[in-house]
Write a protein that holds these residues in place. Sequence first.
Motif, PDB file in Angstrom:
ATOM      1  N   HIS A  82       0.844  -1.193   0.000  1.00 31.69           N
ATOM      2  CA  HIS A  82       0.000   0.000   0.000  1.00 31.69           C
ATOM      3  C   HIS A  82       0.880   1.244   0.000  1.00 31.69           C
ATOM      4  N   GLU A 225     -11.635  -9.596   6.248  1.00 33.05           N
ATOM      5  CA  GLU A 225     -11.912  -8.656   5.155  1.00 33.05           C
ATOM      6  C   GLU A 225     -13.365  -8.767   4.701  1.00 33.05           C
ATOM      7  N   GLU A 235     -12.104  -5.583  -0.964  1.00 31.48           N
ATOM      8  CA  GLU A 235     -10.801  -5.451  -1.616  1.00 31.48           C
ATOM      9  C   GLU A 235     -10.906  -6.023  -3.039  1.00 31.48           C
ATOM     10  N   GLN A 238      -6.430  -9.575  -6.375  1.00 31.37           N
ATOM     11  CA  GLN A 238      -5.008  -9.306  -6.572  1.00 31.37           C
ATOM     12  C   GLN A 238      -4.500  -9.998  -7.841  1.00 31.37           C
ATOM     13  N   HIS A 270      -3.309   0.737  -3.868  1.00 34.05           N
ATOM     14  CA  HIS A 270      -3.250  -0.653  -3.425  1.00 34.05           C
ATOM     15  C   HIS A 270      -2.402  -1.477  -4.391  1.00 34.05           C
TER      16      HIS A 270
END
Length: 437
Positions: A82, A225, A235, A238, A270
């Motif tokens: 981050h 999360e 989120e 990824q 991010h």
Amino acid sequence: MSLGFAKETVRKGLAAHTALGLVCCALLYLICATGTAIVLYEEWQRFEQRDAPEMTAIEPAAVQRGIENVLSVENDRATTTHLFVHMPTDALPRTTITTDTQAFHVDADGTIVMPEENAWSEFLLALHYRLNLPAIYGMTLVGAFGAMIVALSISGIVAHPRIFRDAFRLRARRRDAVATVDWHNRLAVWTLPFALAISLTGAMIGLFYVSGGIVAETAYGGDSEAALAPIFGEEAPQDPASAPVADARPALAHMARAYPEVEPYYVILHDPRTAGQHIQIVGEHPRRLIFGEYYAYGPDGEFHGTTGLADGTIGQQLAASTYNLHFGNYGGLPVKIAYIAFGLALTAVVATGTFIWLNKRARQGRPAPRTRAVWSGFVSGVPIALVTTLLARLLIGNGAPFVALFWGTLALTVAVALLRLRRDREAASGPALALAE
């Protein structure tokens, strides 16, 4: 019915009970005192590093240059998950870029000027937030004390039915036990709405780890999360593949066009330099208690929507309002001054409450001089220890051992108070022995 404990066991039990009560009062006093000091968190940061570059605004192109400059000096890219850009605000007119490993102040062009050095401010925040303990233990303990203040406020009203009628009545203005009781009760009444608001929000913030963990375990299979997603958003997936640094310029430009009334004060990148990177901008809404709204963007500035902290469910808006209401981060300097005044009054209520209990014991023929000495040393020791750590910051620098200095100074003030008690006892026993001879 008697449990049949021996007198010595009872005596030790009472001593342990008194000691435990004193520790609870001491921690409550410490939390109130440091909470009052941390109202000036931004001002303390400016005081610590007075030569850092300041500005009232920064252009999107300069923000992007600052991001790229900081990322270019990262030692270990794998640890940088981050990146945070603090945009200039009225309270803290600086641009600071922080990663998982370092932080820098940049100028209005985005050029790195110096590392951020605000260790004392961070120490003070950690002392209030978690008593310098690991987060899950310290914040839970502080949250429990927030709930304790709520209970003490309500029980104090129930125990004193005339407390509102006598809100401006002082029976004694001299320094005696009656005056202590009067000031305790008056300050408690005057600060009651503040105390309830601060303690309730403090309990919510402090117990976040416990309540969030319970919800995650019971409803989300341990996924913290996922448990927080209904409030603060999910989120993004990824993708660790390498990619150029995301561009914050079109995202900030879109904010200026689409939400001109919103004031961006944080840009969060991010997973920088990966294919899964994305941008969040935290925008402050004037005349709202919420700390801000999250505006989500893709790596090229494409707008993905908001989280709903400003216009979502009541629960989301309430959660987003807790932080500012607790720390007084709304309304500018006048609100901060009011929070400091009420915070000092609440701190005095906690301090005088213990003295009232000690005075009552003395009237009942059960004086506790050692306990009084310890409490007097602690009450005076907390501000002395805070000043000591601040002086260490000025004289030694950012690397001063603030935690050790604070608790060491506090222990020293308590020890001095006990030594003074011992000296006074020896001085009083001298004439008595001479008369006996």
